[in-house]
Design a protein around this motif. Structure first.
Motif, PDB file in Angstrom:
ATOM      1  N   VAL A  60       0.859  -1.175   0.000  1.00  0.00           N
ATOM      2  CA  VAL A  60       0.000   0.000   0.000  1.00  0.00           C
ATOM      3  C   VAL A  60       0.897   1.226   0.000  1.00  0.00           C
ATOM      4  O   VAL A  60       1.775   1.358   0.863  1.00  0.00           O
ATOM      5  CB  VAL A  60      -0.918   0.029   1.236  1.00  0.00           C
ATOM      6  N   LEU A  61       0.705   2.124  -0.961  1.00  0.00           N
ATOM      7  CA  LEU A  61       1.437   3.387  -1.000  1.00  0.00           C
ATOM      8  C   LEU A  61       0.563   4.487  -0.425  1.00  0.00           C
ATOM      9  O   LEU A  61      -0.616   4.596  -0.756  1.00  0.00           O
ATOM     10  CB  LEU A  61       1.840   3.735  -2.438  1.00  0.00           C
ATOM     11  N   VAL A  62       1.162   5.306   0.425  1.00  0.00           N
ATOM     12  CA  VAL A  62       0.442   6.383   1.101  1.00  0.00           C
ATOM     13  C   VAL A  62       1.214   7.682   0.908  1.00  0.00           C
ATOM     14  O   VAL A  62       2.418   7.743   1.178  1.00  0.00           O
ATOM     15  CB  VAL A  62       0.285   6.103   2.609  1.00  0.00           C
ATOM     16  N   GLU A  63       0.508   8.722   0.474  1.00  0.00           N
ATOM     17  CA  GLU A  63       1.141  10.028   0.286  1.00  0.00           C
ATOM     18  C   GLU A  63       0.982  10.878   1.549  1.00  0.00           C
ATOM     19  O   GLU A  63      -0.128  11.042   2.069  1.00  0.00           O
ATOM     20  CB  GLU A  63       0.517  10.756  -0.899  1.00  0.00           C
ATOM     21  N   VAL A  64       2.092  11.416   2.042  1.00  0.00           N
ATOM     22  CA  VAL A  64       2.085  12.263   3.240  1.00  0.00           C
ATOM     23  C   VAL A  64       2.985  13.466   2.998  1.00  0.00           C
ATOM     24  O   VAL A  64       3.734  13.523   2.019  1.00  0.00           O
ATOM     25  CB  VAL A  64       2.563  11.483   4.489  1.00  0.00           C
ATOM     26  N   ALA A  65       2.943  14.432   3.907  1.00  0.00           N
ATOM     27  CA  ALA A  65       3.762  15.634   3.742  1.00  0.00           C
ATOM     28  C   ALA A  65       5.237  15.340   3.980  1.00  0.00           C
ATOM     29  O   ALA A  65       6.107  15.856   3.279  1.00  0.00           O
ATOM     30  CB  ALA A  65       3.275  16.723   4.695  1.00  0.00           C
ATOM     31  N   ASP A  66       5.535  14.514   4.981  1.00  0.00           N
ATOM     32  CA  ASP A  66       6.921  14.202   5.346  1.00  0.00           C
ATOM     33  C   ASP A  66       6.964  12.736   5.765  1.00  0.00           C
ATOM     34  O   ASP A  66       6.567  12.389   6.882  1.00  0.00           O
ATOM     35  CB  ASP A  66       7.381  15.114   6.487  1.00  0.00           C
ATOM     36  N   ALA A  67       7.448  11.887   4.871  1.00  0.00           N
ATOM     37  CA  ALA A  67       7.392  10.442   5.118  1.00  0.00           C
ATOM     38  C   ALA A  67       8.237  10.039   6.329  1.00  0.00           C
ATOM     39  O   ALA A  67       7.833   9.188   7.122  1.00  0.00           O
ATOM     40  CB  ALA A  67       7.846   9.681   3.882  1.00  0.00           C
ATOM     41  N   GLY A  68       9.417  10.636   6.473  1.00  0.00           N
ATOM     42  CA  GLY A  68      10.269  10.293   7.604  1.00  0.00           C
ATOM     43  C   GLY A  68       9.631  10.650   8.929  1.00  0.00           C
ATOM     44  O   GLY A  68       9.652   9.857   9.888  1.00  0.00           O
ATOM     45  N   ARG A  69       9.054  11.836   9.004  1.00  0.00           N
ATOM     46  CA  ARG A  69       8.398  12.271  10.238  1.00  0.00           C
ATOM     47  C   ARG A  69       7.181  11.400  10.540  1.00  0.00           C
ATOM     48  O   ARG A  69       6.952  10.985  11.690  1.00  0.00           O
ATOM     49  CB  ARG A  69       7.972  13.730  10.103  1.00  0.00           C
ATOM     50  N   ALA A 108      -4.603   5.567  10.498  1.00  0.00           N
ATOM     51  CA  ALA A 108      -5.743   6.402  10.139  1.00  0.00           C
ATOM     52  C   ALA A 108      -5.788   7.663  10.990  1.00  0.00           C
ATOM     53  O   ALA A 108      -6.030   8.773  10.481  1.00  0.00           O
ATOM     54  CB  ALA A 108      -7.047   5.610  10.285  1.00  0.00           C
ATOM     55  N   ASP A 109      -5.545   7.515  12.299  1.00  0.00           N
ATOM     56  CA  ASP A 109      -5.536   8.692  13.172  1.00  0.00           C
ATOM     57  C   ASP A 109      -4.432   9.662  12.767  1.00  0.00           C
ATOM     58  O   ASP A 109      -4.640  10.881  12.747  1.00  0.00           O
ATOM     59  CB  ASP A 109      -5.342   8.259  14.619  1.00  0.00           C
ATOM     60  N   LEU A 110      -3.250   9.154  12.447  1.00  0.00           N
ATOM     61  CA  LEU A 110      -2.155  10.023  12.034  1.00  0.00           C
ATOM     62  C   LEU A 110      -2.469  10.714  10.714  1.00  0.00           C
ATOM     63  O   LEU A 110      -2.135  11.895  10.527  1.00  0.00           O
ATOM     64  CB  LEU A 110      -0.867   9.211  11.911  1.00  0.00           C
ATOM     65  N   LEU A 111      -3.102  10.006   9.801  1.00  0.00           N
ATOM     66  CA  LEU A 111      -3.447  10.617   8.509  1.00  0.00           C
ATOM     67  C   LEU A 111      -4.494  11.717   8.661  1.00  0.00           C
ATOM     68  O   LEU A 111      -4.458  12.729   7.959  1.00  0.00           O
ATOM     69  CB  LEU A 111      -3.944   9.540   7.545  1.00  0.00           C
ATOM     70  N   ARG A 112      -5.427  11.517   9.566  1.00  0.00           N
ATOM     71  CA  ARG A 112      -6.432  12.557   9.783  1.00  0.00           C
ATOM     72  C   ARG A 112      -5.796  13.859  10.278  1.00  0.00           C
ATOM     73  O   ARG A 112      -6.336  14.960  10.044  1.00  0.00           O
ATOM     74  CB  ARG A 112      -7.482  12.067  10.791  1.00  0.00           C
ATOM     75  N   ALA A 113      -4.662  13.732  10.966  1.00  0.00           N
ATOM     76  CA  ALA A 113      -3.986  14.912  11.486  1.00  0.00           C
ATOM     77  C   ALA A 113      -3.026  15.534  10.492  1.00  0.00           C
ATOM     78  O   ALA A 113      -2.443  16.587  10.762  1.00  0.00           O
ATOM     79  CB  ALA A 113      -3.224  14.538  12.760  1.00  0.00           C
ATOM     80  N   GLU A 114      -2.861  14.885   9.344  1.00  0.00           N
ATOM     81  CA  GLU A 114      -1.947  15.395   8.312  1.00  0.00           C
ATOM     82  C   GLU A 114      -2.499  16.669   7.664  1.00  0.00           C
ATOM     83  O   GLU A 114      -3.724  16.815   7.555  1.00  0.00           O
ATOM     84  CB  GLU A 114      -1.752  14.352   7.207  1.00  0.00           C
ATOM     85  N   PRO A 115      -1.622  17.549   7.194  1.00  0.00           N
ATOM     86  CA  PRO A 115      -2.100  18.689   6.407  1.00  0.00           C
ATOM     87  C   PRO A 115      -2.831  18.195   5.168  1.00  0.00           C
ATOM     88  O   PRO A 115      -2.537  17.113   4.648  1.00  0.00           O
ATOM     89  CB  PRO A 115      -0.801  19.410   6.028  1.00  0.00           C
ATOM     90  N   ALA A 116      -3.790  18.953   4.706  1.00  0.00           N
ATOM     91  CA  ALA A 116      -4.564  18.569   3.533  1.00  0.00           C
ATOM     92  C   ALA A 116      -3.657  18.383   2.326  1.00  0.00           C
ATOM     93  O   ALA A 116      -2.678  19.117   2.155  1.00  0.00           O
ATOM     94  CB  ALA A 116      -5.624  19.630   3.223  1.00  0.00           C
TER      95      ALA A 116
END
Length: 386
Positions: A326-335, A376-384
């Protein structure tokens, strides 16, 4: 391909329901022995698995000899079984997939020639430049080999002979593909596409190689026999130590005309082993018991992708999940990975903004549910998403 569960949790298969059958002995246990406190849910890769209790028993009981002399009966049994399973004449047991790719490619590519591969191929991205540093071979890349690249463009890129009398031009010796494509999230090549590449390579007079580290996942996902995916290739490297759960080892699959060259390169790299039957027994057990159960990893990956897509639309595309990644896009993958680890979920980063989550033998439904809740909780807190 179907998997049922017996009352005690041991996977059983309905052999009549699949065309991708693997002959298996009666015992099919993949259960773990009793363990201490539960550790993190490790979804960084399917290389982190540990041998099952049944696999350890097979290793302990293995007949062994000196593989350097070709005298280890368990290694020979593994090589013969794998070659037959994949519809080729020969197989050579090697310690790793990186070595497997190198020796297979070097058996077909002379010094000073080139290999064409996908821009994101494992042999280009992750193998420490070994083809150039140790093999004297360069690589040239084309994006989208598995799907979007036009066949005419691939054909035009192949330099299998001098063009216009230009004898300084580097000659193409091998066209290489990766199935499944790891950096594309475990995407599967279609058999029809593989056949087109076989015909293209044959018309150009070059070899066709498959980095088939997860060929088993591709076969299960497509409900086809592994040999159907292996048939088009001159050489293949297939792993036993990823989704199949063996602690060590890969196999180079080839024809009789190349096997001596493969073995010579294995020796040059220090890959000829001694009483390696202990490891080969793990590989045989994996092929007998752990191929059909990959459907469970695929199911869990799909369920996790759906959960994360619902929690954070636009971050995950469940339609792209074909196997166990599963690939997931986030603002900062390391963080993001650090924050997930603080809550007991380990994930990997393949770019500054892309996480790769890999399901495998050691993570059950409970582990996936816990990981899904945390992520899921961490993704909800991610910037849009932009």
């Amino acid at each position: 391909m179907t998997i049922d569960a017996s009352r005690d949790g041991t996977p059983t298969d309905d052999a009549a329901a699949t065309g991708a059958q693997i002959a298996t002995p009666a015992s099919r246990s993949t259960r773990r022995p009793a363990a201490g406190p539960v550790g993190p849910v490790d979804l960084r890769s399917d290389t982190v698995t540990r041998p099952t209790a049944a696999m350890r028993r097979a290793m302990a009981a293995a007949e062994v000899g000196d593989d350097h002399y070709g005298e280890d009966p368990s290694v020979r049994a593994l090589e013969e079984y794998a070659a037959d399973l994949l519809g080729h004449e020969k197989a050579v047991f090697v310690p790793s997939g990186t070595m497997g790719n190198f020796v297979a490619l070097r058996a077909s590519a002379a010094v000073g020639t080139e290999i064409i591969a996908d821009t994101e191929a494992h042999i280009v991205t992750y193998e420490m430049g070994g083809l150039a540093a140790l093999g004297g071979i360069q690589t040239r890349t084309i994006p989208g080999l598995a799907d979007t690249a036009e066949l005419a463009d691939v054909a035009a890129a192949i330099r299998s002979h001098s063009i216009g009398g230009n004898y300084n031009m580097v000659r193409t010796s091998v066209l290489a593909v990766e199935n499944t494509a790891a950096r594309a999230g475990g995407r599967v090549w279609s058999p029809a596409r593989l056949d087109q590449f076989r015909d293209l390579a044959a018309a150009s007079g070059i070899a066709l190689h498959c980095d088939g580290a997860r060929l088993w996942n591709a076969a299960v996902a497509g409900a086809v026999e592994p040999r159907r995916l292996a048939e088009p290739f001159t050489t293949l490297s297939v792993c036993l130590s990823k989704g199949l759960g063996a602690p060590v080892g890969s196999l180079v699959i080839c024809d009789a005309g190349r096997v001596d060259e493969v073995r010579q390169w294995r020796r040059r790299l220090g890959g000829a082993m001694r009483q390696a039957g202990v490891l080969a027994a793990a590989g045989l057990h994996a092929l007998h018991h752990h191929v059909e159960r990959l459907v469970e990893d695929h199911r869990r990956a799909a369920e996790l992708a759906a959960l994360l897509a619902d929690a954070a639309p636009g971050r995950v595309d469940p339609k792209q999940v074909e196997t166990n990644m599963v690939l997931v896009e986030v603002a900062d993958a390391g963080r993001f990975a650090h924050r997930a680890a603080e809550q007991g979920v380990l994930v990997g980063a393949i770019s500054p903004t892309i996480l790769r989550i890999v399901t495998h033998l050691d993570v059950d439904d409970a582990g996936i549910h816990h990981a899904g809740s945390v992520l899921a909780d961490l993704l909800r807190a991610e910037p849009a998403a932009a």
